[in-house]
Design an enzyme around this catalytic site. Structure first.
Site, mmCIF file in Angstrom:
data_model
loop_
_atom_site.group_PDB
_atom_site.id
_atom_site.type_symbol
_atom_site.label_atom_id
_atom_site.label_comp_id
_atom_site.label_asym_id
_atom_site.label_seq_id
_atom_site.Cartn_x
_atom_site.Cartn_y
_atom_site.Cartn_z
ATOM 1 N N HIS A 20 -43.170 26.629 3.207
ATOM 2 C CA HIS A 20 -41.822 26.593 3.622
ATOM 3 C C HIS A 20 -41.384 27.879 4.059
ATOM 4 O O HIS A 20 -40.986 28.182 5.329
ATOM 5 C CB HIS A 20 -40.709 26.327 2.298
ATOM 6 C CG HIS A 20 -39.455 26.346 2.368
ATOM 7 N ND1 HIS A 20 -38.695 25.354 3.369
ATOM 8 C CD2 HIS A 20 -38.415 27.294 2.141
ATOM 9 C CE1 HIS A 20 -37.485 25.770 3.429
ATOM 10 N NE2 HIS A 20 -37.446 26.738 2.891
ATOM 11 N N ASP A 24 -29.615 30.885 1.648
ATOM 12 C CA ASP A 24 -28.916 29.953 0.766
ATOM 13 C C ASP A 24 -29.656 30.421 -0.488
ATOM 14 O O ASP A 24 -29.316 29.534 -1.835
ATOM 15 C CB ASP A 24 -28.989 28.598 1.170
ATOM 16 C CG ASP A 24 -30.544 27.927 1.026
ATOM 17 O OD1 ASP A 24 -31.341 28.629 1.738
ATOM 18 O OD2 ASP A 24 -30.816 26.840 0.571
ATOM 19 N N HIS A 25 -30.641 31.156 -0.810
ATOM 20 C CA HIS A 25 -31.260 31.747 -2.075
ATOM 21 C C HIS A 25 -30.992 33.009 -2.406
ATOM 22 O O HIS A 25 -31.033 33.309 -3.488
ATOM 23 C CB HIS A 25 -32.654 31.442 -2.016
ATOM 24 C CG HIS A 25 -33.059 29.896 -1.703
ATOM 25 N ND1 HIS A 25 -33.427 29.148 -2.741
ATOM 26 C CD2 HIS A 25 -32.801 29.130 -0.390
ATOM 27 C CE1 HIS A 25 -33.622 27.961 -2.289
ATOM 28 N NE2 HIS A 25 -33.222 27.870 -0.774
ATOM 29 N N HIS A 57 -32.467 22.379 -4.709
ATOM 30 C CA HIS A 57 -31.746 21.591 -4.076
ATOM 31 C C HIS A 57 -31.519 20.313 -4.680
ATOM 32 O O HIS A 57 -32.606 19.762 -5.024
ATOM 33 C CB HIS A 57 -32.006 21.271 -2.589
ATOM 34 C CG HIS A 57 -31.859 22.655 -1.635
ATOM 35 N ND1 HIS A 57 -30.601 22.867 -0.941
ATOM 36 C CD2 HIS A 57 -32.488 23.607 -1.109
ATOM 37 C CE1 HIS A 57 -30.973 24.185 -0.341
ATOM 38 N NE2 HIS A 57 -31.981 24.606 -0.395
ATOM 39 N N HIS A 91 -34.634 33.051 2.260
ATOM 40 C CA HIS A 91 -33.465 32.038 2.981
ATOM 41 C C HIS A 91 -32.291 32.463 2.464
ATOM 42 O O HIS A 91 -32.182 32.679 1.066
ATOM 43 C CB HIS A 91 -33.895 30.740 2.927
ATOM 44 C CG HIS A 91 -34.647 30.163 3.837
ATOM 45 N ND1 HIS A 91 -35.554 29.068 3.811
ATOM 46 C CD2 HIS A 91 -35.447 30.821 4.993
ATOM 47 C CE1 HIS A 91 -36.508 29.084 4.683
ATOM 48 N NE2 HIS A 91 -36.456 30.075 5.450
ATOM 49 N N HIS A 133 -37.597 33.017 -2.462
ATOM 50 C CA HIS A 133 -37.778 32.928 -0.903
ATOM 51 C C HIS A 133 -36.787 33.773 -0.213
ATOM 52 O O HIS A 133 -35.480 33.779 -1.056
ATOM 53 C CB HIS A 133 -38.440 31.922 -0.341
ATOM 54 C CG HIS A 133 -37.475 30.662 -0.070
ATOM 55 N ND1 HIS A 133 -37.111 30.143 -1.082
ATOM 56 C CD2 HIS A 133 -36.776 30.131 0.932
ATOM 57 C CE1 HIS A 133 -36.173 29.064 -0.701
ATOM 58 N NE2 HIS A 133 -36.238 28.882 0.511
ATOM 59 N N ASP A 140 -37.736 25.940 -2.662
ATOM 60 C CA ASP A 140 -37.747 24.895 -1.631
ATOM 61 C C ASP A 140 -39.339 24.544 -1.631
ATOM 62 O O ASP A 140 -39.438 24.017 -0.208
ATOM 63 C CB ASP A 140 -37.044 25.278 -0.459
ATOM 64 C CG ASP A 140 -35.756 25.659 -0.409
ATOM 65 O OD1 ASP A 140 -34.989 25.509 -1.579
ATOM 66 O OD2 ASP A 140 -35.060 26.109 0.515
HETATM 67 FE FE FE Z 1 -32.868 26.236 0.463
HETATM 68 ZN ZN ZN Z 2 -35.351 27.657 2.116
#
Ligand code: FE
Ligand code: ZN
Length: 269
Positions: A116, A56-57, A171, A54, A52, A133
């Protein structure tokens, strides 16, 4: 084929498939851990799988794609919905992708798991699930874009995979999810037994991920909104917060659990 755990930020994992000096990475939120691995190992990056959009990915994408040249292309798989510029194989879910460099173990089913985010994808091959996530150990992702009904359907699709599937979520959130799971289902003996093992790992600083889907099915409350104790706990939460206690469907129970989890402050363990 090995699956390497590269750590990123404070609690992200960049799961990496490695075979014959070739590497594919899942959700590189930052490039540093991947570049360090490539420098130390001499491996060559051939593919990137994104679950996805985001940061942090995908934050490491630009640096990693810059490693590409004519002789060494990098295939970047990701959700079509988000128009991520570096993605050159846009996916909707329902496809099978093949990473030819990884032989028989390089074929993945792409599963659409909206919730998400709306474009969220999971990648599955027998034994292995990269679910970003969506499903966490003892938890699930927050609903930033999707509805409870979408997320419940997505989690149900993952729950239907074989019980021996290893769940590689993005995570290490188990330490935060465990107190909530125990608050919802204190009378679940399998959760109690698993919590002993997980607490030991957590206290030693050992990664808890991956673990099996079978363990999740019997202990992750977000996969258990049909269980009487879980329904009763969700109704109790709703009555304490002045909400609707009807909770006639799994989706409604799931929605109440997600809402409860959003405001839940774990006791310090
Ligand atoms: Fe994440
Ligand atoms: Zn995420």
């Amino acid at each position: 084929m090995e699956i390497l755990r590269l750590r990123a930020f404070t609690d992200n994992y960049i799961w990496s498939l490695r075979h014959n000096g070739l590497l594919a990475v899942v959700d590189p939120g930052e490039s540093g851990p991947v570049l360090d691995h490539l420098a130390q190992s001499g491996d060559r990056l051939v593919a990137i799988l994104l679950t996805h959009h985001h940061d942090d990915h995908i934050g490491g994408l630009a640096d990693l794609v810059a490693l590409e040249d004519e002789k060494n292309p990098i295939t970047v798989f990701g959700p079509a919905a988000n128009h991520i510029p570096q993605v050159n194989r846009a996916l909707q879910g329902g496809e099978t992708i093949v990473l030819p460099e990884f032989g028989d173990e390089g074929a993945f089913q792409v599963i659409a798991v909206p919730g998400h985010t709306l474009g969220h994808l999971a990648y599955y091959r027998p034994g292995t699930l990269f679910c970003g996530d969506t499903l966490f150990l003892l938890g699930c992702g927050r609903l930033f874009e999707g509805s409870p009904a979408q997320m419940w359907q997505s989690l149900s699709a993952l729950a239907a995979l074989p019980a021996d599937t290893q769940v590689y979520c993005a995570h290490e959130y188990t330490y935060m999810n465990l107190p909530f799971a125990l608050a919802v289902e204190p009378g679940n003996p399998q959760l109690q037994a698993r919590s002993v093992k997980l607490k030991e790992k957590i206290s030693l600083g050992i990664a808890t991920v991956p673990d099996t889907l079978g363990d999740e099915l019997v202990t992750n409350v977000f996969l258990r909104p049909t269980q009487p104790e879980v329904i009763a706990a969700a109704r109790r939460y709703r009555s304490e917060t002045g909400g609707d206690t009807t909770l006639a469907t799994p989706t409604e129970v799931f929605a109440a659990l997600r809402e409860w989890r959003n405001g839940y402050k774990p006791p310090t363990i």
